[in-house]
Scaffold this motif. Structure first.
Motif, PDB file in Angstrom:
ATOM      1  N   TRP A 100      28.708 -18.479   5.383  1.00  5.93           N
ATOM      2  CA  TRP A 100      27.983 -18.422   6.885  1.00  5.93           C
ATOM      3  C   TRP A 100      28.840 -17.687   7.766  1.00  5.93           C
ATOM      4  CZ3 TRP A 100      23.708 -18.149   8.720  1.00  5.93           C
ATOM      5  CH2 TRP A 100      23.447 -18.469  10.140  1.00  5.93           C
ATOM      6  N   GLN A 154      26.555 -14.844   9.395  1.00  2.00           N
ATOM      7  CA  GLN A 154      25.928 -15.439  10.696  1.00  2.00           C
ATOM      8  C   GLN A 154      25.379 -14.075  11.607  1.00  2.00           C
ATOM      9  OE1 GLN A 154      28.933 -17.538  13.185  1.00  2.00           O
ATOM     10  NE2 GLN A 154      30.389 -16.073  12.426  1.00  2.00           N
ATOM     11  N   CYS A 189      22.056 -22.585   8.228  1.00  3.84           N
ATOM     12  CA  CYS A 189      21.029 -21.529   7.919  1.00  3.84           C
ATOM     13  C   CYS A 189      19.784 -21.988   7.659  1.00  3.84           C
ATOM     14  CB  CYS A 189      21.700 -20.651   6.913  1.00  3.84           C
ATOM     15  SG  CYS A 189      20.677 -18.979   6.554  1.00  3.84           S
TER      16      CYS A 189
END
Ligand code: KIV
Ligand code: ZN
Length: 457
Positions: A88, A92, A136
């Motif tokens: 992530w 991101q 997510c």
């Protein structure tokens, strides 16, 4: 009226699974260059790497995520918190990020590799998906070694991860063990039995250990999978992954059998293949479907004659449809007068029938010895056959060189590069036009520890 054709998501994993091929590791700059090309090629998802595997992989995923904005950018993670957090962190800032979580589900992997029970595996998979989902929206789950997993148990795991929030269920044939009918049946079973399946995308990820990766992927699509995972030139772990170009062109050439469409831009296929080969220094197998240098080459006289009269005789797709500028007539001992005459014309010489016969007789003797008669051989042969003292004095009419003649002029034909010492070369280091590929120094690509990291878990 033509029926609506289902849209298949093309998930390219050249930069992740492909990079796991021996000799195919890439540095950040190379990955970024290829990611831009994959964007031009029109793939829907780019799996950019496995961020926790190394700092280099992390940085590559992060760089791609921040500059390649159209496609979804995926990062791989094992089903554990540190992997998912690291994925992530790298993803991101992507316009469209996806976390791809995998966990093996076959008894052989549970028992010998992971040393966990089936129940523990279900719990670990759903916890991991729930955690990924908290970061997510787009989360993919892969039950590694799915094709050797008990189907009842596989459905149980899949149902748990759908409930936990997975949006794509990818079914990997990790060891390239399945066959098309069996894999199609497995996809059908999953689509019938897994609760909530109608809200997620089913995907196929096939390896080529038995040479059936593309056939298996197409069988999965026929059974309802709507995403295929694949790589350029079919590179990947061991015998490789399903080849992107073969899947896409099977759908384009046989819409009667595969009524599906993709967003792939056909005329970017060849450029993508060449770029990958140039970056890795691993040449494309000459007879590789679609992208090999012989894929559109015709040597046998009967074939050459047919193709010159009408390409449809021996070509099921045009070279242009995949971005290859033109088909290449290879002159060898099986070639006929027709092809020889055309090549002579391209080199700027037009002969009457008798003169061509003279050339042809000598050409066949030469081809017997050297296999492929290059343009400079042919020019030498023409000059030799028709030098003033020769017995025959046929008409040799010099014509204005065509574009092809300029391209084929002997001075423009470079010498093939020497074969570099690499573990995996399969042919001369030239692209489809006989242009030498750059030779990498031995230290150019350092073997990372990624493979150990990946499969030692
Ligand atoms: O082959 C495989 O199982 C994989 C998974 C990580 C999807 O590459
Ligand atoms: Zn794989």
């Amino acid at each position: 009226m033509t029926a609506e054709r289902a849209r298949i998501t093309v998930f390219d994993t050249t930069l992740r699974d492909g990079e796991q091929s021996p000799g195919c590791s890439m540095n950040q700059q190379e990955k970024l260059r290829l990611a831009h090309q994959l964007d031009r090629l029109g793939v829907d998802v780019i799996e950019a790497g496995f961020p926790i595997a190394s700092d280099g992989d992390f940085e590559s995923v992060r760089a791609i995520a921040s500059v390649v904005r159209r496609p979804i950018i995926a990062g791989l993670a094992r089903a554990c918190r540190p992997d998912i957090e690291r994925a992530w962190e790298a993803l991101q800032h992507a316009a469209h990020p996806r976390i791809h979580v995998f966990l093996a589900t076959s008894d052989i992997h549970l028992q010998y590799k992971l040393r966990i029970t089936r129940d523990q595996c279900v719990a670990q998979a759903s916890d991991a998906i729930r955690f990924a989902k908290s970061l997510c929206e787009d989360v993919e789950f892969s039950p590694e070694d799915a094709t050797r997993t008990d189907p009842d148990y596989l459905c149980r795991v899949l149902e748990a991860v759908v409930a936990a929030g997975a949006t794509t269920l990818n079914i990997p044939d990790t060891v390239g063990y399945t066959v098309p009918a069996e894999f199609g049946d497995l996809i059908t079973t999953i689509r019938r039995r897994v609760k909530g399946i109608e809200n997620v995308t089913v995907s196929a990820h096939c390896h080529n250990d038995l040479g059936m990766a593309v056939a298996n992927a197409l069988a999965a699509v026929a059974a309802g999978a709507r995403q295929v995972e694949c790589t350029i030139n079919g590179i990947g772990e061991r015998a490789g992954n399903a080849s992107l170009e073969e899947i896409v062109m099977a759908m384009r050439v046989r819409p009667d059998r595969f009524a599906y469409e993709t967003g792939v831009v056909g005329d970017q296929i060849f450029a993508s293949s060449q770029m990958l080969s140039e970056i890795t220094g691993v040449p494309v197998q000459p007879n590789k479907a679609i992208t090999g240098r012989n894929a559109f080459a015709h040597e046998a006289g009967i074939h050459q004659d047919g193709v010159l009269k009408n390409p449809l005789t021996y070509e099921i797709m045009t070279p242009q449809s995949v971005g290859v500028p033109d088909s290449k007539l290879v002159l060898g001992k099986h070639s006929g007068r027709h092809a020889l005459g055309i090549r002579c014309e391209q080199l700027g010489y037009q002969f009457d029938r008798r003169a061509l016969d003279d050339i042809y007789r000598r050409f066949v003797r030469l081809a017997d010895k050297i296999k492929h008669v290059e343009d400079h051989h042919l020019l030498e042969l023409i000059r030799d056959t028709h030098k003033p003292s020769g017995s025959a004095t046929p008409l040799i009419e010099k014509i204005v060189p065509t574009q092809a003649a300029v391209v084929n002029a002997p001075t423009a034909t470079p010498e093939p590069a020497a074969e570099p010492a690499k573990p995996f070369p399969v042919g001369p280091q030239t692209n489809a036009f006989g242009v030498p590929l750059p030779v990498h120094g031995e230290s150019h690509h350092e073997q990372t520890q990624q493979e150990d990291y990946l499969w030692g878990v």
